[in-house]
Design a protein around this motif. Structure first.
Motif, PDB file in Angstrom:
ATOM      1  N   ALA A 161       0.830  -1.209   0.000  1.00 30.36           N
ATOM      2  CA  ALA A 161       0.000   0.000   0.000  1.00 30.36           C
ATOM      3  C   ALA A 161       0.863   1.257   0.000  1.00 30.36           C
ATOM      4  N   LEU A 162       1.911   1.271   0.812  1.00 27.89           N
ATOM      5  CA  LEU A 162       2.804   2.431   0.853  1.00 27.89           C
ATOM      6  C   LEU A 162       3.516   2.636  -0.483  1.00 27.89           C
ATOM      7  N   MET A 163       3.976   1.555  -1.088  1.00 25.17           N
ATOM      8  CA  MET A 163       4.652   1.667  -2.392  1.00 25.17           C
ATOM      9  C   MET A 163       3.688   2.152  -3.481  1.00 25.17           C
ATOM     10  N   ALA A 164       2.447   1.658  -3.460  1.00 26.53           N
ATOM     11  CA  ALA A 164       1.459   2.080  -4.456  1.00 26.53           C
ATOM     12  C   ALA A 164       1.162   3.575  -4.329  1.00 26.53           C
ATOM     13  N   ILE A 165       1.042   4.045  -3.083  1.00 22.21           N
ATOM     14  CA  ILE A 165       0.804   5.480  -2.870  1.00 22.21           C
ATOM     15  C   ILE A 165       2.001   6.285  -3.355  1.00 22.21           C
ATOM     16  N   LEU A 166       3.198   5.814  -3.046  1.00 23.87           N
ATOM     17  CA  LEU A 166       4.427   6.496  -3.471  1.00 23.87           C
ATOM     18  C   LEU A 166       4.477   6.615  -4.993  1.00 23.87           C
ATOM     19  N   ILE A 167       4.194   5.518  -5.694  1.00 25.74           N
ATOM     20  CA  ILE A 167       4.242   5.522  -7.166  1.00 25.74           C
ATOM     21  C   ILE A 167       3.159   6.426  -7.745  1.00 25.74           C
TER      22      ILE A 167
ATOM     23  N   TRP B 218       7.894  13.683  -7.230  1.00 26.25           N
ATOM     24  CA  TRP B 218       8.422  12.675  -6.318  1.00 26.25           C
ATOM     25  C   TRP B 218       8.591  13.215  -4.904  1.00 26.25           C
ATOM     26  N   ARG B 219       8.846  14.531  -4.766  1.00 22.24           N
ATOM     27  CA  ARG B 219       8.997  15.115  -3.429  1.00 22.24           C
ATOM     28  C   ARG B 219       7.693  15.025  -2.645  1.00 22.24           C
ATOM     29  N   PHE B 220       6.573  15.290  -3.339  1.00 24.33           N
ATOM     30  CA  PHE B 220       5.268  15.177  -2.684  1.00 24.33           C
ATOM     31  C   PHE B 220       4.982  13.724  -2.311  1.00 24.33           C
TER      32      PHE B 220
ATOM     33  N   GLY C 255       6.975  12.870   0.752  1.00 23.76           N
ATOM     34  CA  GLY C 255       6.364  13.513   1.917  1.00 23.76           C
ATOM     35  C   GLY C 255       5.086  12.826   2.357  1.00 23.76           C
ATOM     36  N   SER C 256       4.250  12.407   1.395  1.00 24.61           N
ATOM     37  CA  SER C 256       2.998  11.752   1.756  1.00 24.61           C
ATOM     38  C   SER C 256       3.249  10.388   2.379  1.00 24.61           C
ATOM     39  N   VAL C 257       4.230   9.650   1.862  1.00 21.45           N
ATOM     40  CA  VAL C 257       4.538   8.333   2.435  1.00 21.45           C
ATOM     41  C   VAL C 257       5.142   8.480   3.831  1.00 21.45           C
ATOM     42  N   ILE C 258       5.998   9.491   4.028  1.00 20.48           N
ATOM     43  CA  ILE C 258       6.560   9.736   5.364  1.00 20.48           C
ATOM     44  C   ILE C 258       5.434  10.075   6.345  1.00 20.48           C
ATOM     45  N   ALA C 259       4.475  10.887   5.894  1.00 21.85           N
ATOM     46  CA  ALA C 259       3.336  11.235   6.751  1.00 21.85           C
ATOM     47  C   ALA C 259       2.509   9.997   7.089  1.00 21.85           C
ATOM     48  N   LEU C 260       2.303   9.114   6.099  1.00 24.77           N
ATOM     49  CA  LEU C 260       1.543   7.885   6.357  1.00 24.77           C
ATOM     50  C   LEU C 260       2.277   6.967   7.329  1.00 24.77           C
ATOM     51  N   VAL C 261       3.583   6.807   7.123  1.00 27.52           N
ATOM     52  CA  VAL C 261       4.372   5.962   8.030  1.00 27.52           C
ATOM     53  C   VAL C 261       4.330   6.550   9.444  1.00 27.52           C
ATOM     54  N   HIS C 262       4.422   7.860   9.539  1.00 24.89           N
ATOM     55  CA  HIS C 262       4.339   8.561  10.826  1.00 24.89           C
ATOM     56  C   HIS C 262       3.022   8.233  11.525  1.00 24.89           C
ATOM     57  N   ASP C 263       1.906   8.374  10.802  1.00 32.68           N
ATOM     58  CA  ASP C 263       0.590   8.151  11.409  1.00 32.68           C
ATOM     59  C   ASP C 263       0.387   6.690  11.796  1.00 32.68           C
ATOM     60  N   VAL C 264       0.768   5.786  10.904  1.00 31.70           N
ATOM     61  CA  VAL C 264       0.597   4.359  11.180  1.00 31.70           C
ATOM     62  C   VAL C 264       1.460   3.935  12.361  1.00 31.70           C
ATOM     63  N   THR C 265       2.690   4.433  12.435  1.00 31.54           N
ATOM     64  CA  THR C 265       3.587   4.079  13.543  1.00 31.54           C
ATOM     65  C   THR C 265       3.013   4.539  14.875  1.00 31.54           C
ATOM     66  N   ILE C 266       2.463   5.743  14.904  1.00 31.02           N
ATOM     67  CA  ILE C 266       1.897   6.252  16.159  1.00 31.02           C
ATOM     68  C   ILE C 266       0.672   5.431  16.563  1.00 31.02           C
TER      69      ILE C 266
END
Length: 198
Positions: A146-152, A160-162, A165-176
């Motif tokens: 899911a993270l890779m699909a969103i990134l692509i 690619w910068r956006f 950033g969106s994948v980092i935000a998702l990983v941040h939220d999921v980790t918390i």
């Protein structure tokens, strides 16, 4: 009703250091909880037997635990499910084929005997340890895909910068979120995994 007045300027970016600090602290707490305490995996991932029974009167969980202890099932997890008359019992993995069916029948017989038959067997679910291991691997793989699909997608649609950033935000939220489940030892099962993926 107007909460924010027209033309009012809120300096969000001036608080970015505070927001970043809070975010880093939450991430560290979540990661530490995941590593130190681990997740309280549900029966979907660990395997075992889940028995749902219904009582005529509101059930006393203490007496249900005593009955199960007396019958030799001291490791059973007992909790209310839905109404006060519904009880959910979780038992660990048992060795051998057919043991789960015998186990559920024995548990139901012990509970039924304790309340003179005033209990109804609602459902029984069996999950083998191999299925639990497979679900754990598939769940982790689903999160990564899911993270890779969103990134692509975001990289192709925007920049690619956006995407990064969106994948980092998702990983941040999921980790918390997962870290809070580990910290509070809330059961992590398939519906929770589906919510995290969503």
């Amino acid at each position: 009703m107007q909460i924010i007045k027209r033309g009012q300027i809120i300096p969000f970016m001036s608080r970015r250091q505070l927001a970043m600090g809070i975010s880093v602290v939450l991430m560290l707490i979540a990661a530490s909880a995941i590593v130190a305490r681990g997740l309280s995996l549900g029966i979907d991932f660990t395997g075992g037997t889940l028995i749902e029974v219904g009582y005529v009167e509101p059930a006393d969980l203490g007496s249900v635990r005593e009955v199960l202890n007396g019958a030799g099932y001291g490791d059973a997890s007992v909790q209310q499910f839905g109404t006060p008359r519904d009880v959910l019992i979780r038992l660990g993995v048992t060795e051998g084929e057919g043991d789960s069916a015998r186990l559920s029948n024995a548990v139901f017989a012990a509970l039924s005997e304790a309340v003179d038959g005033q209990v109804e067997l609602r459902r029984v679910e069996f999950v083998g340890p191999q299925v639990g291991d497979e679900l754990t691997e598939d769940g982790a793989l689903a999160v990564l895909v899911a993270l890779m699909a969103i990134l692509i997608y975001v990289a192709m649609r925007f920049e690619w910068r956006f995407a990064l950033g969106s994948v980092i935000a998702l990983v941040h939220d999921v980790t918390i979120v997962v870290g809070m489940f580990a910290l509070l030892q809330i059961e992590f099962d398939l519906p929770v995994l589906a919510a995290v993926l969503a």
